[in-house]
Scaffold this active site. Sequence first.
Site, PDB file in Angstrom:
ATOM      1  N   TYR A 149       0.828  -1.210   0.000  1.00  0.00           N
ATOM      2  CA  TYR A 149       0.000   0.000   0.000  1.00  0.00           C
ATOM      3  C   TYR A 149       0.861   1.259   0.000  1.00  0.00           C
ATOM      4  O   TYR A 149       0.709   2.107  -0.871  1.00  0.00           O
ATOM      5  CB  TYR A 149      -0.912  -0.028   1.222  1.00  0.00           C
ATOM      6  CG  TYR A 149      -1.866   1.138   1.324  1.00  0.00           C
ATOM      7  CD1 TYR A 149      -2.950   1.254   0.460  1.00  0.00           C
ATOM      8  CD2 TYR A 149      -1.694   2.119   2.303  1.00  0.00           C
ATOM      9  CE1 TYR A 149      -3.840   2.318   0.575  1.00  0.00           C
ATOM     10  CE2 TYR A 149      -2.585   3.177   2.422  1.00  0.00           C
ATOM     11  CZ  TYR A 149      -3.650   3.268   1.555  1.00  0.00           C
ATOM     12  OH  TYR A 149      -4.527   4.324   1.669  1.00  0.00           O
ATOM     13  N   GLY A 211      -1.657   1.109  23.038  1.00  0.00           N
ATOM     14  CA  GLY A 211      -2.620   2.177  22.748  1.00  0.00           C
ATOM     15  C   GLY A 211      -2.022   3.573  22.809  1.00  0.00           C
ATOM     16  O   GLY A 211      -2.732   4.570  22.672  1.00  0.00           O
ATOM     17  N   ARG A 215      -2.921   8.934  16.196  1.00  0.00           N
ATOM     18  CA  ARG A 215      -3.408   9.248  14.850  1.00  0.00           C
ATOM     19  C   ARG A 215      -4.131  10.589  14.967  1.00  0.00           C
ATOM     20  O   ARG A 215      -4.456  11.056  16.058  1.00  0.00           O
ATOM     21  CB  ARG A 215      -4.396   8.191  14.334  1.00  0.00           C
ATOM     22  CG  ARG A 215      -3.805   6.804  14.092  1.00  0.00           C
ATOM     23  CD  ARG A 215      -2.807   6.764  12.941  1.00  0.00           C
ATOM     24  NE  ARG A 215      -2.391   5.412  12.614  1.00  0.00           N
ATOM     25  CZ  ARG A 215      -1.372   4.776  13.208  1.00  0.00           C
ATOM     26  NH1 ARG A 215      -0.678   5.367  14.168  1.00  0.00           N
ATOM     27  NH2 ARG A 215      -1.045   3.558  12.822  1.00  0.00           N
TER      28      ARG A 215
HETATM   29  P1  NAD Z   1     -12.715   2.256   0.326  1.00  0.00           P
HETATM   30  O1  NAD Z   1     -12.118   0.897   0.427  1.00  0.00           O
HETATM   31  O2  NAD Z   1     -14.014   2.517   0.978  1.00  0.00           O
HETATM   32  O3  NAD Z   1     -12.856   2.680  -1.193  1.00  0.00           O
HETATM   33  C1  NAD Z   1     -12.045   2.220  -2.232  1.00  0.00           C
HETATM   34  C2  NAD Z   1     -12.928   1.945  -3.427  1.00  0.00           C
HETATM   35  O4  NAD Z   1     -12.105   1.527  -4.527  1.00  0.00           O
HETATM   36  C3  NAD Z   1     -13.933   0.819  -3.167  1.00  0.00           C
HETATM   37  O5  NAD Z   1     -15.197   1.205  -3.642  1.00  0.00           O
HETATM   38  C4  NAD Z   1     -13.367  -0.352  -3.957  1.00  0.00           C
HETATM   39  O6  NAD Z   1     -14.367  -1.269  -4.365  1.00  0.00           O
HETATM   40  C5  NAD Z   1     -12.681   0.371  -5.112  1.00  0.00           C
HETATM   41  N1  NAD Z   1     -11.577  -0.389  -5.720  1.00  0.00           N
HETATM   42  C6  NAD Z   1     -10.547  -0.991  -5.090  1.00  0.00           C
HETATM   43  N2  NAD Z   1      -9.721  -1.571  -5.977  1.00  0.00           N
HETATM   44  C7  NAD Z   1     -10.253  -1.324  -7.206  1.00  0.00           C
HETATM   45  C8  NAD Z   1      -9.866  -1.664  -8.517  1.00  0.00           C
HETATM   46  N3  NAD Z   1      -8.765  -2.407  -8.762  1.00  0.00           N
HETATM   47  N4  NAD Z   1     -10.632  -1.231  -9.559  1.00  0.00           N
HETATM   48  C9  NAD Z   1     -11.760  -0.511  -9.330  1.00  0.00           C
HETATM   49  N5  NAD Z   1     -12.175  -0.156  -8.098  1.00  0.00           N
HETATM   50  C10 NAD Z   1     -11.431  -0.568  -7.051  1.00  0.00           C
HETATM   51  O7  NAD Z   1     -11.593   3.264   0.860  1.00  0.00           O
HETATM   52  P2  NAD Z   1     -11.657   4.844   1.099  1.00  0.00           P
HETATM   53  O8  NAD Z   1     -11.398   5.095   2.533  1.00  0.00           O
HETATM   54  O9  NAD Z   1     -12.855   5.416   0.457  1.00  0.00           O
HETATM   55  O10 NAD Z   1     -10.349   5.306   0.304  1.00  0.00           O
HETATM   56  C11 NAD Z   1     -10.433   5.892  -0.988  1.00  0.00           C
HETATM   57  C12 NAD Z   1      -9.053   6.340  -1.421  1.00  0.00           C
HETATM   58  O11 NAD Z   1      -8.523   7.270  -0.482  1.00  0.00           O
HETATM   59  C13 NAD Z   1      -8.037   5.201  -1.530  1.00  0.00           C
HETATM   60  O12 NAD Z   1      -7.229   5.417  -2.660  1.00  0.00           O
HETATM   61  C14 NAD Z   1      -7.211   5.344  -0.267  1.00  0.00           C
HETATM   62  O13 NAD Z   1      -5.900   4.888  -0.456  1.00  0.00           O
HETATM   63  C15 NAD Z   1      -7.242   6.844  -0.029  1.00  0.00           C
HETATM   64  N6  NAD Z   1      -7.055   7.157   1.407  1.00  0.00           N
HETATM   65  C16 NAD Z   1      -8.077   6.994   2.295  1.00  0.00           C
HETATM   66  C17 NAD Z   1      -7.839   7.276   3.637  1.00  0.00           C
HETATM   67  C18 NAD Z   1      -8.936   7.176   4.664  1.00  0.00           C
HETATM   68  O14 NAD Z   1      -8.667   7.439   5.850  1.00  0.00           O
HETATM   69  N7  NAD Z   1     -10.156   6.871   4.321  1.00  0.00           N
HETATM   70  C19 NAD Z   1      -6.586   7.697   4.071  1.00  0.00           C
HETATM   71  C20 NAD Z   1      -5.572   7.812   3.127  1.00  0.00           C
HETATM   72  C21 NAD Z   1      -5.833   7.558   1.792  1.00  0.00           C
HETATM   73  N1  UDP Z   2      -6.266  -0.123  16.014  1.00  0.00           N
HETATM   74  C1  UDP Z   2      -6.634  -0.642  17.260  1.00  0.00           C
HETATM   75  N2  UDP Z   2      -7.745  -1.449  17.324  1.00  0.00           N
HETATM   76  C2  UDP Z   2      -8.503  -1.747  16.242  1.00  0.00           C
HETATM   77  C3  UDP Z   2      -8.127  -1.218  14.976  1.00  0.00           C
HETATM   78  C4  UDP Z   2      -6.999  -0.422  14.910  1.00  0.00           C
HETATM   79  O1  UDP Z   2      -5.987  -0.377  18.278  1.00  0.00           O
HETATM   80  O2  UDP Z   2      -9.495  -2.484  16.398  1.00  0.00           O
HETATM   81  C5  UDP Z   2      -5.091   0.745  15.939  1.00  0.00           C
HETATM   82  C6  UDP Z   2      -4.068   0.359  14.875  1.00  0.00           C
HETATM   83  O3  UDP Z   2      -3.138  -0.588  15.388  1.00  0.00           O
HETATM   84  C7  UDP Z   2      -3.425   1.692  14.564  1.00  0.00           C
HETATM   85  C8  UDP Z   2      -4.567   2.701  14.749  1.00  0.00           C
HETATM   86  O4  UDP Z   2      -5.542   2.034  15.550  1.00  0.00           O
HETATM   87  O5  UDP Z   2      -2.412   1.968  15.483  1.00  0.00           O
HETATM   88  C9  UDP Z   2      -5.198   3.150  13.452  1.00  0.00           C
HETATM   89  O6  UDP Z   2      -5.519   2.009  12.702  1.00  0.00           O
HETATM   90  P1  UDP Z   2      -6.282   2.093  11.310  1.00  0.00           P
HETATM   91  O7  UDP Z   2      -6.276   0.710  10.719  1.00  0.00           O
HETATM   92  O8  UDP Z   2      -7.583   2.759  11.503  1.00  0.00           O
HETATM   93  O9  UDP Z   2      -5.412   3.100  10.418  1.00  0.00           O
HETATM   94  P2  UDP Z   2      -3.867   3.166  10.024  1.00  0.00           P
HETATM   95  O10 UDP Z   2      -3.071   2.252  10.906  1.00  0.00           O
HETATM   96  O11 UDP Z   2      -3.814   2.758   8.592  1.00  0.00           O
HETATM   97  O12 UDP Z   2      -3.525   4.588  10.269  1.00  0.00           O
END
Ligand code: NAD
Ligand code: UDP
Length: 313
Positions: A149, A211, A215
């Site tokens: 990722y 914990g 974030r």
């Molecule tokens: P999500 O999993 O809800 O949405 C991702 C969407 O992409 C889904 O609808 C999934 O079906 C679709 N998808 C995945 N692989 C695909 C493929 N190969 N072809 C077509 N569609 C595909 O996640 P989200 O939280 O909505 O994240 C959206 C974007 O934002 C992602 O690129 C993610 O990396 C980025 N992002 C999100 C967060 C967050 O906190 N939500 C943080 C950092 C980055």
């Molecule tokens: N986390 C946790 N319990 C859960 C899910 C996540 O303590 O049930 C922690 C995880 O280890 C991380 C933080 O919460 O330290 C945020 O996790 P998340 O998967 O939401 O996002 P990311 O790690 O990608 O920032």
Amino acid sequence: MARFHRLRNLVTGGAGFLGSHLVDKLMERGEEVICLDNYSTGRKENISKWIGHKRFELIRHDVTLPIQLEIDRIWHLACPASPIHYQFNPIKTAKTSFLGTYNMLGLARRVEAKLLLASTSEIYGNPAVNPQAESYKGSVNPIGIRACYNEGKRIAETLCFDYKRMHATEIAIIRIFNTYGPRMLPNDGRVISNFIVQALKGEPITIFGDGNQTRSFCYVEDLINGMVKLMDKKYSLPVNIGNPEEISILNLSKLITKKINPNINLIHKELPDEDPLQRRPEIKIAKQELGWEPTISLEKGLDTTIEWFKANL
Ligand code: NAD
Ligand code: UDP
């Protein structure tokens, strides 16, 4: 060339959590939207209210394969975002980041569309500095379990810049920090949805590690406003969008249990490999270049999210 039609948007990952909120926003702005998704982590329910609308189209497609469409803007969000989902098939995640972004940039180049890449704070890895500014190059393990990722998003950013340098493709890169809100999947695995669902079901809250890792959580509405402002501007360097309100995971669990049920137990589970210890966005560039900053506090955003889960579980 002047355009005499409504803006035509392609939203990849449009049936997902963030994508569907973006689709709502673009539809509300009176623009045309093509929502493209393979439904791996997205749901049709998220965008069902627009099905049948004359400015809306829905395509089931995988971005690892090329596609030809006539559009003006590409919002490239397709990619699983939760660790349990992106680690389920890490090779597919890497393919989605690389081939997906490559295919969308190829499309952008062919039709002279602008592409916005949804990048992530994960590109900073386990950061040695706090907060993280866009100039920080990151501390990423290329062979770790998060690499599919975070390295995937790093190469996606690289591809955007090489298309800009080689082909003058218009790009925008948003580095999204942890975002939460309505429409997160109950089994999404991310911390806020896990804690809310556990508390509502009366199950123990699972704290990974001690914990003390931190974030900074941004409410989805703020995030989408920042994303749209970035696409609307000419600025083409990466921009952090997130809420600098930093909180430890332990304190987050207390905040959520206080709101739902203070008698819920906390249990500790092993900290997943490569879990970053701290994360907080530096948002000076977003303020200066976009006039953007978050407006919704964690307290308020959690209330709305908890209400949504209560109604939708
Ligand atoms: P999500 O999993 O809800 O949405 C991702 C969407 O992409 C889904 O609808 C999934 O079906 C679709 N998808 C995945 N692989 C695909 C493929 N190969 N072809 C077509 N569609 C595909 O996640 P989200 O939280 O909505 O994240 C959206 C974007 O934002 C992602 O690129 C993610 O990396 C980025 N992002 C999100 C967060 C967050 O906190 N939500 C943080 C950092 C980055
Ligand atoms: N986390 C946790 N319990 C859960 C899910 C996540 O303590 O049930 C922690 C995880 O280890 C991380 C933080 O919460 O330290 C945020 O996790 P998340 O998967 O939401 O996002 P990311 O790690 O990608 O920032």
